[in-house]
Design a protein around this motif. Structure first.
Motif, PDB file in Angstrom:
ATOM      1  N   THR A 144       0.826  -1.207   0.000  1.00  0.00           N
ATOM      2  CA  THR A 144       0.000   0.000   0.000  1.00  0.00           C
ATOM      3  C   THR A 144       0.862   1.259   0.000  1.00  0.00           C
ATOM      4  OG1 THR A 144      -0.221  -0.148   2.418  1.00  0.00           O
ATOM      5  CG2 THR A 144      -1.981  -1.113   1.095  1.00  0.00           C
ATOM      6  N   GLY A 145       2.057   1.176   0.615  1.00  0.00           N
ATOM      7  CA  GLY A 145       2.969   2.311   0.574  1.00  0.00           C
ATOM      8  C   GLY A 145       3.471   2.585  -0.837  1.00  0.00           C
ATOM      9  N   ARG A 146       3.761   1.515  -1.583  1.00  0.00           N
ATOM     10  CA  ARG A 146       4.188   1.705  -2.975  1.00  0.00           C
ATOM     11  C   ARG A 146       3.053   2.256  -3.820  1.00  0.00           C
ATOM     12  NH1 ARG A 146       9.192  -0.674  -4.183  1.00  0.00           N
ATOM     13  NH2 ARG A 146       8.886   0.353  -6.177  1.00  0.00           N
ATOM     14  N   LEU A 147       1.835   1.838  -3.549  1.00  0.00           N
ATOM     15  CA  LEU A 147       0.676   2.400  -4.250  1.00  0.00           C
ATOM     16  C   LEU A 147       0.507   3.878  -3.902  1.00  0.00           C
ATOM     17  CD1 LEU A 147      -1.760  -0.608  -3.816  1.00  0.00           C
ATOM     18  CD2 LEU A 147      -0.986   0.308  -6.017  1.00  0.00           C
ATOM     19  N   ASP A 148       0.779   4.239  -2.659  1.00  0.00           N
ATOM     20  CA  ASP A 148       0.712   5.648  -2.257  1.00  0.00           C
ATOM     21  C   ASP A 148       1.701   6.490  -3.052  1.00  0.00           C
ATOM     22  OD1 ASP A 148      -1.239   6.468  -0.448  1.00  0.00           O
ATOM     23  OD2 ASP A 148      -0.220   5.548   1.247  1.00  0.00           O
ATOM     24  N   ALA A 149       2.915   5.996  -3.203  1.00  0.00           N
ATOM     25  CA  ALA A 149       3.930   6.738  -3.955  1.00  0.00           C
ATOM     26  C   ALA A 149       3.499   6.936  -5.410  1.00  0.00           C
ATOM     27  CB  ALA A 149       5.269   6.004  -3.894  1.00  0.00           C
ATOM     28  N   ALA A 150       2.926   5.896  -6.007  1.00  0.00           N
ATOM     29  CA  ALA A 150       2.423   6.015  -7.377  1.00  0.00           C
ATOM     30  C   ALA A 150       1.275   7.007  -7.438  1.00  0.00           C
ATOM     31  CB  ALA A 150       1.983   4.643  -7.886  1.00  0.00           C
ATOM     32  N   LEU A 151       0.410   6.969  -6.442  1.00  0.00           N
ATOM     33  CA  LEU A 151      -0.760   7.846  -6.398  1.00  0.00           C
ATOM     34  C   LEU A 151      -0.346   9.315  -6.425  1.00  0.00           C
ATOM     35  CD1 LEU A 151      -3.838   8.051  -6.090  1.00  0.00           C
ATOM     36  CD2 LEU A 151      -3.533   7.767  -3.625  1.00  0.00           C
ATOM     37  N   VAL A 152       0.688   9.668  -5.671  1.00  0.00           N
ATOM     38  CA  VAL A 152       1.166  11.051  -5.645  1.00  0.00           C
ATOM     39  C   VAL A 152       1.590  11.504  -7.040  1.00  0.00           C
ATOM     40  CG1 VAL A 152       2.999  12.564  -4.783  1.00  0.00           C
ATOM     41  CG2 VAL A 152       1.831  10.999  -3.214  1.00  0.00           C
ATOM     42  N   ASP A 153       2.353  10.667  -7.740  1.00  0.00           N
ATOM     43  CA  ASP A 153       2.828  11.034  -9.074  1.00  0.00           C
ATOM     44  C   ASP A 153       1.695  11.083 -10.083  1.00  0.00           C
ATOM     45  OD1 ASP A 153       5.441  11.345  -8.276  1.00  0.00           O
ATOM     46  OD2 ASP A 153       6.043   9.299  -8.797  1.00  0.00           O
ATOM     47  N   TYR A 154       0.758  10.143  -9.999  1.00  0.00           N
ATOM     48  CA  TYR A 154      -0.348  10.123 -10.960  1.00  0.00           C
ATOM     49  C   TYR A 154      -1.254  11.343 -10.786  1.00  0.00           C
ATOM     50  CZ  TYR A 154       1.040   5.257 -11.763  1.00  0.00           C
ATOM     51  OH  TYR A 154       1.746   4.130 -12.069  1.00  0.00           O
ATOM     52  N   ARG A 155      -1.484  11.738  -9.554  1.00  0.00           N
ATOM     53  CA  ARG A 155      -2.302  12.939  -9.323  1.00  0.00           C
ATOM     54  C   ARG A 155      -1.617  14.175  -9.913  1.00  0.00           C
ATOM     55  NH1 ARG A 155      -3.835  11.806  -2.991  1.00  0.00           N
ATOM     56  NH2 ARG A 155      -5.787  10.655  -3.333  1.00  0.00           N
ATOM     57  N   ALA A 156      -0.313  14.292  -9.714  1.00  0.00           N
ATOM     58  CA  ALA A 156       0.414  15.434 -10.259  1.00  0.00           C
ATOM     59  C   ALA A 156       0.350  15.449 -11.784  1.00  0.00           C
ATOM     60  CB  ALA A 156       1.869  15.403  -9.791  1.00  0.00           C
ATOM     61  N   SER A 157       0.478  14.282 -12.414  1.00  0.00           N
ATOM     62  CA  SER A 157       0.405  14.208 -13.873  1.00  0.00           C
ATOM     63  C   SER A 157      -0.992  14.545 -14.373  1.00  0.00           C
ATOM     64  CB  SER A 157       0.808  12.805 -14.352  1.00  0.00           C
ATOM     65  OG  SER A 157       2.164  12.534 -14.052  1.00  0.00           O
ATOM     66  N   ALA A 158      -2.019  14.118 -13.646  1.00  0.00           N
ATOM     67  CA  ALA A 158      -3.398  14.425 -14.048  1.00  0.00           C
ATOM     68  C   ALA A 158      -3.658  15.920 -13.984  1.00  0.00           C
ATOM     69  CB  ALA A 158      -4.388  13.677 -13.152  1.00  0.00           C
ATOM     70  N   ARG A 159      -3.109  16.603 -12.976  1.00  0.00           N
ATOM     71  CA  ARG A 159      -3.320  18.045 -12.849  1.00  0.00           C
ATOM     72  C   ARG A 159      -2.695  18.807 -14.015  1.00  0.00           C
ATOM     73  NH1 ARG A 159      -2.084  17.136  -7.334  1.00  0.00           N
ATOM     74  NH2 ARG A 159       0.051  17.890  -7.688  1.00  0.00           N
ATOM     75  N   GLY A 160      -1.600  18.282 -14.553  1.00  0.00           N
ATOM     76  CA  GLY A 160      -0.913  18.971 -15.636  1.00  0.00           C
ATOM     77  C   GLY A 160      -1.312  18.503 -17.022  1.00  0.00           C
ATOM     78  N   SER A 161      -2.355  17.710 -17.139  1.00  0.00           N
ATOM     79  CA  SER A 161      -2.760  17.153 -18.426  1.00  0.00           C
ATOM     80  C   SER A 161      -4.174  17.604 -18.786  1.00  0.00           C
ATOM     81  CB  SER A 161      -2.693  15.622 -18.394  1.00  0.00           C
ATOM     82  OG  SER A 161      -1.402  15.175 -18.053  1.00  0.00           O
ATOM     83  N   ARG A 162      -4.547  17.329 -20.017  1.00  0.00           N
ATOM     84  CA  ARG A 162      -5.879  17.675 -20.516  1.00  0.00           C
ATOM     85  C   ARG A 162      -6.442  16.491 -21.299  1.00  0.00           C
ATOM     86  NH1 ARG A 162      -4.416  20.951 -17.550  1.00  0.00           N
ATOM     87  NH2 ARG A 162      -4.445  23.222 -17.700  1.00  0.00           N
ATOM     88  N   GLY A 163      -7.740  16.455 -21.426  1.00  0.00           N
ATOM     89  CA  GLY A 163      -8.393  15.484 -22.281  1.00  0.00           C
ATOM     90  C   GLY A 163      -8.135  14.046 -21.849  1.00  0.00           C
ATOM     91  N   GLN A 164      -7.877  13.178 -22.836  1.00  0.00           N
ATOM     92  CA  GLN A 164      -7.708  11.761 -22.549  1.00  0.00           C
ATOM     93  C   GLN A 164      -6.466  11.473 -21.724  1.00  0.00           C
ATOM     94  OE1 GLN A 164      -8.275   8.967 -25.706  1.00  0.00           O
ATOM     95  NE2 GLN A 164     -10.018  10.043 -26.579  1.00  0.00           N
ATOM     96  N   MET A 165      -5.423  12.309 -21.853  1.00  0.00           N
ATOM     97  CA  MET A 165      -4.240  12.082 -21.022  1.00  0.00           C
ATOM     98  C   MET A 165      -4.558  12.361 -19.553  1.00  0.00           C
ATOM     99  SD  MET A 165      -1.760  10.729 -22.567  1.00  0.00           S
ATOM    100  CE  MET A 165      -0.646  10.872 -21.179  1.00  0.00           C
ATOM    101  N   ALA A 166      -5.404  13.351 -19.291  1.00  0.00           N
ATOM    102  CA  ALA A 166      -5.822  13.594 -17.913  1.00  0.00           C
ATOM    103  C   ALA A 166      -6.570  12.387 -17.372  1.00  0.00           C
ATOM    104  CB  ALA A 166      -6.705  14.845 -17.835  1.00  0.00           C
ATOM    105  N   LEU A 167      -7.409  11.788 -18.208  1.00  0.00           N
ATOM    106  CA  LEU A 167      -8.130  10.599 -17.773  1.00  0.00           C
ATOM    107  C   LEU A 167      -7.190   9.415 -17.581  1.00  0.00           C
ATOM    108  CD1 LEU A 167     -10.574   8.940 -17.086  1.00  0.00           C
ATOM    109  CD2 LEU A 167     -11.122   8.756 -19.526  1.00  0.00           C
ATOM    110  N   LEU A 168      -6.177   9.284 -18.438  1.00  0.00           N
ATOM    111  CA  LEU A 168      -5.214   8.191 -18.266  1.00  0.00           C
ATOM    112  C   LEU A 168      -4.584   8.250 -16.875  1.00  0.00           C
ATOM    113  CD1 LEU A 168      -3.445   5.921 -19.832  1.00  0.00           C
ATOM    114  CD2 LEU A 168      -1.705   7.706 -19.780  1.00  0.00           C
ATOM    115  N   TRP A 169      -4.081   9.436 -16.494  1.00  0.00           N
ATOM    116  CA  TRP A 169      -3.447   9.563 -15.184  1.00  0.00           C
ATOM    117  C   TRP A 169      -4.477   9.459 -14.066  1.00  0.00           C
ATOM    118  CZ3 TRP A 169       1.213   8.464 -15.859  1.00  0.00           C
ATOM    119  CH2 TRP A 169       1.982   8.984 -16.896  1.00  0.00           C
TER     120      TRP A 169
END
Length: 339
Positions: A144-169
């Protein structure tokens, strides 16, 4: 089972095998003609994707850790629900990795890309992708700690993306939230359905918000129907979630009205997919309704053109994916995408 109006229960696709063919030595050869080979066409540039390198590392490591935990399930004394979740996670992280390796990951290809000038080889797990815990609780904390680390990065990528890439993250973030629940709550769950990948509905931001608002009205109605069948503390949990969804419903209503758009009103009643008669059927009603809401939240995230709307959509997608698992529902490979 009666479906809710304007609602679909959507799930997503798993990975397919790739067939490779090649020439044989006995193939006919052409002699004569020009001796110089024809010029190779210039490859189409592939845009750099912020966050991709970190995502490849996360998905590769999580796939490896899931397999290690599953192999050590007897020693770790993992329950049947946790073993099933680890099996699904090992597969799903591999599916995520395959998509991320492609030139256009938002298309979610299910076969590895063909090697070429911009080909990225499948990464090897890093040295930290080793499950060192000797007991169940420690292993679950590691995962769950490794999932937490991934979650932080995915949220940051989603904030900086648009459209389908935002949905991917956003989808990867929602998966990480749901996977944490599946690991911690050792409960039997329905197997994920595997269906062909489908494209998103081409909604505008206002259309997506109107659709998601209709689904929120139904979701609130479902929670109201389920709460009387729970005892404390579950009844309080369900009531708190009812308040949460009401609050988000009101915020989306204000967003639409502030833009001069129509905010659909609630219907007098909704046909429930499950009629609650006890605690278990009430929980099934809620996970089915959360699962049905997830694709609408994903469409909202992909269609959002304003930062505030995009943030609300990403949070709604994560929360619905988490709650689907909390109430006993199945995991989904790509939460938020239609299937």
């Amino acid at each position: 089972m009666t479906a809710l109006p304007r609602r679909g229960f959507l799930t997503l696709a798993g990975a397919l095998a790739l067939g490779v063919t090649g020439c044989q030595l006995s193939d006919p050869r052409i002699t004569g003609g020009p001796t110089a080979p024809p010029p190779r066409p210039t490859p189409t540039p592939v845009p750099d994707i912020p966050g991709l390198e970190a995502a490849l590392r996360h998905e590769s490591d999580l796939a490896a850790l899931g397999k290690q935990a599953l192999a050590a399930a007897d020693r770790l004394q993992l329950g049947a629900g946790q073993r099933a979740a680890l099996g699904w996670m090992s597969r799903d992280h591999g599916v995520h990795l395959t998509a991320l390796l492609a030139p256009h990951p938002a298309e979610r290809p299910t076969s590895p890309p063909t090697p070429g000038p911009r080909f990225t080889p499948r990464p090897e797990p890093t040295s930290s992708a080793t499950l060192a815990a000797a007991a169940r609780d420690g292993a679950i904390r590691d995962l769950t700690g490794r999932l937490d680390a991934a979650l932080v990065d995915y949220r940051a990528s989603a904030r900086g993306s648009r459209g389908q890439m935002a949905l991917l993250w956003g989808s990867l973030a929602a998966y990480a939230r749901a996977a944490q629940v599946a690991l911690v709550r050792d409960a039997p769950r329905p197997d994920p359905l595997v269906v062909p990948v489908r494209e998103l509905e081409p909604w505008s931001d206002a259309e997506a918000e109107q659709q998601v608002l209709r689904q929120m009205h139904a979701l609130v109605y479902g929670y109201q129907a389920a709460i009387p069948w729970f005892r404390r503390p579950e009844s309080q949990t369900a009531y708190d979630l009812l308040v949460h969804w009401r609050d988000l419903r009101d915020r989306v209503t204000r967003l639409l009205r502030d833009r001069g758009q129509t905010a659909p009103a609630a219907e007098a009643a909704y046909a429930l997919p499950v009629q609650p008669t006890d605690r278990n059927t009430a929980a099934e009603l809620l996970w089915r309704m959360e699962a049905a809401f997830i694709p609408f939240a994903g469409a909202w995230l992909a269609a959002a053109t304003e930062d505030e709307s995009r943030r609300m959509a990403a949070e709604a997608l994560e929360e619905a994916a988490r709650l689907c698992l909390e109430w006993g529902g199945p995991m989904t490979t790509w939460p938020g995408w239609p299937g």
